[in-house]
Design a protein around this motif. Structure first.
Motif, PDB file in Angstrom:
ATOM      1  N   ARG A 138       0.861  -1.190   0.000  1.00  0.00           N
ATOM      2  CA  ARG A 138       0.000   0.000   0.000  1.00  0.00           C
ATOM      3  C   ARG A 138       0.893   1.234   0.000  1.00  0.00           C
ATOM      4  O   ARG A 138       2.053   1.161   0.415  1.00  0.00           O
ATOM      5  N   ALA A 140       2.701   4.531   1.232  1.00  0.00           N
ATOM      6  CA  ALA A 140       3.237   4.836   2.556  1.00  0.00           C
ATOM      7  C   ALA A 140       2.320   5.801   3.305  1.00  0.00           C
ATOM      8  O   ALA A 140       1.764   6.722   2.702  1.00  0.00           O
ATOM      9  N   PRO A 141       2.173   5.602   4.618  1.00  0.00           N
ATOM     10  CA  PRO A 141       1.404   6.562   5.417  1.00  0.00           C
ATOM     11  C   PRO A 141       2.104   7.919   5.395  1.00  0.00           C
ATOM     12  O   PRO A 141       3.316   7.996   5.184  1.00  0.00           O
ATOM     13  N   ASP A 142       1.351   8.976   5.630  1.00  0.00           N
ATOM     14  CA  ASP A 142       1.915  10.331   5.604  1.00  0.00           C
ATOM     15  C   ASP A 142       3.109  10.484   6.533  1.00  0.00           C
ATOM     16  O   ASP A 142       4.026  11.241   6.251  1.00  0.00           O
ATOM     17  N   THR A 143       3.139   9.757   7.631  1.00  0.00           N
ATOM     18  CA  THR A 143       4.249   9.872   8.571  1.00  0.00           C
ATOM     19  C   THR A 143       5.557   9.392   7.964  1.00  0.00           C
ATOM     20  O   THR A 143       6.629   9.789   8.396  1.00  0.00           O
ATOM     21  N   GLU A 190       1.933   7.859  -6.092  1.00  0.00           N
ATOM     22  CA  GLU A 190       1.836   7.500  -4.675  1.00  0.00           C
ATOM     23  C   GLU A 190       3.258   7.267  -4.157  1.00  0.00           C
ATOM     24  O   GLU A 190       4.166   6.966  -4.926  1.00  0.00           O
ATOM     25  N   SER A 230       4.027  -1.447   4.392  1.00  0.00           N
ATOM     26  CA  SER A 230       3.327  -0.157   4.481  1.00  0.00           C
ATOM     27  C   SER A 230       1.918  -0.263   5.008  1.00  0.00           C
ATOM     28  O   SER A 230       1.101   0.616   4.785  1.00  0.00           O
ATOM     29  N   SER A 231       1.602  -1.340   5.711  1.00  0.00           N
ATOM     30  CA  SER A 231       0.253  -1.435   6.279  1.00  0.00           C
ATOM     31  C   SER A 231       0.187  -0.562   7.511  1.00  0.00           C
ATOM     32  O   SER A 231       1.141  -0.466   8.268  1.00  0.00           O
ATOM     33  N   PRO A 232      -0.925   0.127   7.698  1.00  0.00           N
ATOM     34  CA  PRO A 232      -1.055   0.976   8.865  1.00  0.00           C
ATOM     35  C   PRO A 232      -1.015   0.127  10.127  1.00  0.00           C
ATOM     36  O   PRO A 232      -1.587  -0.946  10.185  1.00  0.00           O
ATOM     37  N   SER A 233      -0.290   0.604  11.113  1.00  0.00           N
ATOM     38  CA  SER A 233      -0.237  -0.145  12.374  1.00  0.00           C
ATOM     39  C   SER A 233      -1.517   0.073  13.142  1.00  0.00           C
ATOM     40  O   SER A 233      -2.165   1.111  13.037  1.00  0.00           O
ATOM     41  N   LYS A 242      -3.914   0.909  16.177  1.00  0.00           N
ATOM     42  CA  LYS A 242      -3.804   1.908  17.234  1.00  0.00           C
ATOM     43  C   LYS A 242      -4.465   1.420  18.491  1.00  0.00           C
ATOM     44  O   LYS A 242      -5.358   0.706  18.522  1.00  0.00           O
TER      45      LYS A 242
END
Length: 128
Positions: free
Chosen positions: A48, A50-53, A68, A123-126, A128
């Protein structure tokens, strides 16, 4: 013929070969050839964006086809351009006979630029 060894476990390879949803299909590739290419380290795992961070500090590269950013990507051997696996699967067939969309050289090949984490989908979101 012997089976080739994969860099990943079967579960990891199943995850890394799953479509991310960017494109509806990959008509130029069979699932078996895709699995061999990713498992054999010839193609970066599907990932996926990359997250914005991850965009801060240059930890990712932009794919010039989909625009992307990715932390797991491929580099073309002909002109050293970054390309995400999803876009590569759309522009190159499994035999590697199509021309590079950037420099127009025949038989575009890529090498994975970054080794993904082995514990989860790249790149998977961790959680929360």
């Amino acid at each position: 013929m012997g089976q080739s060894k994969s860099k990943y476990s079967s579960a990891q390879l199943n995850t890394f070969c799953k479509p991310t949803g960017m494109y509806a299909s990959t008509p130029l590739w069979t699932p078996k050839k895709l699995r061999r290419a990713i498992g054999g380290g010839m193609l970066a795992p599907r990932s996926r964006p990359a997250p914005d961070t991850m965009l801060v500090g240059g930890k990712s590269k932009e794919c010039p086809i989909c625009f992307e950013n990715y932390t797991v990507y491929n580099i073309t051997s002909c002109c050293s351009k970054c390309v995400c696996t999803e876009c590569y699967l759309q522009v190159q067939d499994e035999e590697g006979t199509k021309e590079c969309p950037f420099c127009k050289r025949q038989s575009m090949k890529v090498v994975p630029a970054v080794t993904p984490p082995t514990s989860s989908h790249p790149s998977s979101p961790s959680s929360k």
